[in-house]
Design an enzyme around this catalytic site. Structure first.
Site: not given
Ligand code: THU
Length: 275
Positions: A42, A44, A53, A55, A86, A89
């Site tokens: 991920n 941000e 994210c 994935e 999520c 994704c």
């Molecule tokens: N996140 C992912 O990388 N994958 C997911 O399926 C859910 C959430 C990340 C996004 C964000 O950077 C952090 O988790 C907290 O939400």
């Protein structure tokens, strides 16, 4: 490929996350139909909606690397139960990867496995889907050579050389282990017949390069980087010839490796007859 190996790769990819806002790094590893593994983590942003994210980062990287058929995706985060992708994704994965197996893991080795079809039963589709297969013509054209390539290490070097800048001077006499990942072990079939092998490795701790430098073996005179064995080179690839001392299943004992502990191995090759 074993689910455990794909999870281990996702766990390693998690280290590369940029998650200063949530403090929640996530890693993903996508297995392609061809057997390649493409990772994501991920990333941000202070403009929070811009966050990508793990994935989706993996899917985007895989498509750009020329892959369109996928078998499995592993996702790892430090939470219990393990992280479930999520909704965004799931939608993106569905369109590009279809009904893949989703393997969810955490740092305590809890594992959940579900089909994407069960996780995302009614995906959105606008119905105007145009088949757009990977165009291989670029690879066959002269410009294709500029596309970066990625490798999936087959194993690693294990020894006591923990400082990659100072390999012991008597390394030629010292033993190292070459640990090959279980999914590649069959590729060692009959390696015991070899006295020497070549290890092709990736100098993962090397950063940057210079095109000219001093060559110790030639009186410290200046040579081009492609005319010496300097570790700081454009692709950080090393080739080392070692003596094969022993094999225990997926672990080789070798003598003479000038490689630091943990160096990823890209390939093993035999010596050309006459060399
Ligand atoms: N996140 C992912 O990388 N994958 C997911 O399926 C859910 C959430 C990340 C996004 C964000 O950077 C952090 O988790 C907290 O939400």
């Amino acid at each position: 490929m074993l689910n455990e190996s794909l999870l281990a790769t996702a766990r390693a990819a998690r280290i590369r996350a940029y998650a200063p806002y949530s403090g929640f790094p996530v890693g993903a590893a996508l297995l392609t139909e061809e057997g390649a593994v493409i990772t994501g983590a991920n990333v941000e942003n202070s403009s929070s909606g811009m966050t990508v994210c793990a994935e989706r980062a993996a899917v985007m990287a895989a498509v750009h690397a020329g892959y369109r058929s996928f078998k499995k995706i592993a996702v790892v985060a430090d939470c219990s139960p393990p992280p479930s992708p999520c909704g965004a994704c799931r939608q993106v994965l569905w369109e590009l990867a279809g009904p893949v197996e989703v393997i969810m893991g955490n740092l305590e080795n809890e594992i959940l496995t579900e089909s994407l079809q069960d996780l995302y039963p009614n995906p959105f589709g606008c119905g105007k889907w145009i088949d757009n297969p990977v165009d291989e013509s670029l690879f066959n054209s002269v410009e294709g050579w500029r596309i970066p390539v990625s490798f999936h290490p087959i194993g690693y070097v294990a020894n006591d050389f923990n400082d990659s800048d100072h390999i012991p001077g008597n390394y030629k006499e010292l033993l190292s282990r070459v640990v090959i990942a279980p999914e590649f072990e069959e590729g060692l079939y009959r390696i015991e017949e070899e006295e020497k092998i070549n290890i092709i490795s990736y100098l993962h701790r090397a950063r940057g390069y210079t095109l000219k430098g001093r060559r110790p073996g030639r009186g410290n005179e200046v040579y081009g980087v492609f005319v010496c064995r300097a570790p700081l080179r454009p692709n950080s690839i090393a080739q080392t010839t070692v003596d094969l001392v022993d094999r225990d299943n997926n672990v080789l004992t070798v003598r003479g490796a000038d490689l630091a502990n943990g160096t990823p191995i890209l390939d093993l090759k035999t010596i050309m007859p006459g060399n």
